[in-house]
Design a protein around this motif. Structure first.
Motif, PDB file in Angstrom:
ATOM      1  N   GLU A  49       0.826  -1.450   0.241  1.00  0.00           N
ATOM      2  CA  GLU A  49       0.075  -0.359  -0.287  1.00  0.00           C
ATOM      3  C   GLU A  49       1.079   1.599  -0.354  1.00  0.00           C
ATOM      4  O   GLU A  49       0.409   1.963  -0.796  1.00  0.00           O
ATOM      5  N   LEU A  52       2.709   2.054  -3.559  1.00  0.00           N
ATOM      6  CA  LEU A  52       2.094   2.615  -4.756  1.00  0.00           C
ATOM      7  C   LEU A  52       1.912   4.109  -4.678  1.00  0.00           C
ATOM      8  O   LEU A  52       1.557   4.360  -5.682  1.00  0.00           O
ATOM      9  N   ILE A  55       4.284   5.708  -5.207  1.00  0.00           N
ATOM     10  CA  ILE A  55       4.763   5.611  -6.446  1.00  0.00           C
ATOM     11  C   ILE A  55       3.649   6.449  -7.784  1.00  0.00           C
ATOM     12  O   ILE A  55       4.389   7.327  -7.978  1.00  0.00           O
ATOM     13  N   VAL A  56       2.681   6.386  -6.889  1.00  0.00           N
ATOM     14  CA  VAL A  56       1.175   7.741  -7.713  1.00  0.00           C
ATOM     15  C   VAL A  56       1.819   9.065  -7.348  1.00  0.00           C
ATOM     16  O   VAL A  56       1.856   9.954  -7.648  1.00  0.00           O
ATOM     17  N   GLY A  59       5.547   9.873  -9.012  1.00  0.00           N
ATOM     18  CA  GLY A  59       5.064   9.437 -10.576  1.00  0.00           C
ATOM     19  C   GLY A  59       6.653   9.205 -11.397  1.00  0.00           C
ATOM     20  O   GLY A  59       6.798   9.563 -11.819  1.00  0.00           O
ATOM     21  N   SER A  60       6.808   8.029 -10.172  1.00  0.00           N
ATOM     22  CA  SER A  60       8.346   7.331 -10.148  1.00  0.00           C
ATOM     23  C   SER A  60       7.795   5.886 -11.301  1.00  0.00           C
ATOM     24  O   SER A  60       6.265   5.325 -11.069  1.00  0.00           O
ATOM     25  N   GLU A  61       8.745   5.988 -11.854  1.00  0.00           N
ATOM     26  CA  GLU A  61       8.630   4.474 -12.702  1.00  0.00           C
ATOM     27  C   GLU A  61       9.257   3.634 -12.924  1.00  0.00           C
ATOM     28  O   GLU A  61       9.050   2.809 -13.034  1.00  0.00           O
ATOM     29  N   ALA A  87       1.895  -5.239  -8.844  1.00  0.00           N
ATOM     30  CA  ALA A  87       0.930  -4.307  -8.156  1.00  0.00           C
ATOM     31  C   ALA A  87       1.334  -2.523  -8.951  1.00  0.00           C
ATOM     32  O   ALA A  87       0.629  -2.297  -9.660  1.00  0.00           O
ATOM     33  N   ARG A  89       3.561  -2.776 -11.619  1.00  0.00           N
ATOM     34  CA  ARG A  89       3.357  -2.888 -13.099  1.00  0.00           C
ATOM     35  C   ARG A  89       1.833  -1.899 -13.405  1.00  0.00           C
ATOM     36  O   ARG A  89       2.378  -1.438 -14.385  1.00  0.00           O
ATOM     37  N   LEU A  90       0.992  -2.437 -12.803  1.00  0.00           N
ATOM     38  CA  LEU A  90      -0.438  -2.498 -12.783  1.00  0.00           C
ATOM     39  C   LEU A  90      -0.742  -1.194 -13.405  1.00  0.00           C
ATOM     40  O   LEU A  90      -0.592  -0.145 -13.585  1.00  0.00           O
ATOM     41  N   LEU A  91       0.442  -0.165 -11.843  1.00  0.00           N
ATOM     42  CA  LEU A  91       0.116   1.293 -12.444  1.00  0.00           C
ATOM     43  C   LEU A  91       1.087   2.291 -13.419  1.00  0.00           C
ATOM     44  O   LEU A  91       1.164   3.065 -13.558  1.00  0.00           O
ATOM     45  N   GLY A  92       2.415   1.120 -13.252  1.00  0.00           N
ATOM     46  CA  GLY A  92       3.336   1.648 -14.476  1.00  0.00           C
ATOM     47  C   GLY A  92       4.072   2.217 -14.140  1.00  0.00           C
ATOM     48  O   GLY A  92       5.087   2.610 -14.728  1.00  0.00           O
TER      49      GLY A  92
END
Lengths: 152, 121
Positions: A49, A52, A55-56, A59-61, A87, A89-92
């Motif tokens: 959690e 993720l 990451i959002v 904005g990390s790749e 998980a 990967r699903l966010l990008g």
């Protein structure tokens, strides 16, 4: 244990929960997650959690997941790690798994878990190098460049 | 009636999936998108899930089918803007959407599509 101890234990538990999964931004677009200690289901979910969300937020790749400090990687731990990878990967974002020791690697192979589709590197440094490469960045040494300049 | 917007921007269809997409809505969207692709062939389809906060197995599977269908119609599908909770749910459901490309934002998704189509040409 007397009744006065209970809040302290709760507090300590909360502190440990905060300490155990730090998500560090090591570069713009790169997060690092050094895991220390054993990984149970509750901790893995908590880690997932927080990761993720970060990451959002940032904005990390790329996420470098360092498992140097995880003493034992069994099927359950491997499953949690794979869930994190999927998980993210699903966010990008791509997860690079680093810090697998020789023992961990061979244990995983013997367990029949070849971590297909997961990029792994031996150390955090190698992982960071790959992250830079993926972002199109390059790290050069100033001194080497100066020497090259005088010689060439 | 279609409840999500399908917007054509140059060589890409951008699908803004609405909040609370029901089963019927999802199937309508699937049909509308594939029909639109048939009429106006484009290279890429961007599926924006940033408004979707809750997902179930049906929607997850429909999404997967949609992406595979798009590929069969000669375009690339990229899912963008997925919420953390949605990602966790999908993984727990065992729907890892391995064949779908993903990106954090619409912008990055467009970059990804641009890059992949350039490579193809």
């Amino acid at each position: 244990m007397n009744e006065n101890d209970t809040p302290t234990i709760e507090q300590q538990r909360a502190t440990i929960a905060e300490l155990e999964t730090p998500v560090i931004q090591v570069w713009e677009g790169v997060l690092a997650l050094p895991l220390i200690g054993s990984l149970d289901t509750a901790r893995a979910q908590n880690m997932n959690e927080r990761l993720l969300e970060r990451i959002v937020e940032t904005g990390s790749e790329i996420v470098i997941l360092d498992i140097t400090g995880v003493p034992v990687v069994d099927t359950a731990v491997a499953r949690h790690l794979l869930e994190t990878v999927s998980a993210a990967r699903l966010l990008g974002a791509e997860v690079l798994l680093v810090g697998l020791g020789s023992r961990t690697a061979m244990t995983l192979v013997q367990l029949g878990l070849d971590l297909q589709g997961v990029t792994t590197r031996i150390t955090m440094a190698k992982g960071l190098e790959l992250a830079f490469q993926k972002l199109g960045l390059e790290v050069t040494s100033k001194t080497t460049r100066a020497v090259d300049g005088t010689e060439g | 009636m279609l409840t999500s917007a399908i917007i054509k921007v140059r060589d890409t269809l951008i699908v803004s999936v609405q909040e609370d997409l029901g089963d019927e809505d999802a199937l309508d969207l699937q049909a509308a998108l594939t029909q639109q692709l048939e009429r106006t062939p484009v290279n890429g389809v961007l599926i924006d899930l940033s408004l979707v906060h809750v997902i179930d197995s049906f929607l997850g599977r429909t999404l997967n089918d949609l992406a595979v269908g798009v590929r069969l119609l000669g375009a690339r599908a990229v899912v963008v803007g997925m919420q953390p909770a949605v990602a966790i749910t999908l993984v727990e459901l065992g729907l890892e959407l391995r064949r779908i490309q993903t990106a954090l934002t619409v912008e990055r998704g467009l970059d990804l599509l641009a890059r992949s189509t350039n490579h193809r040409l």
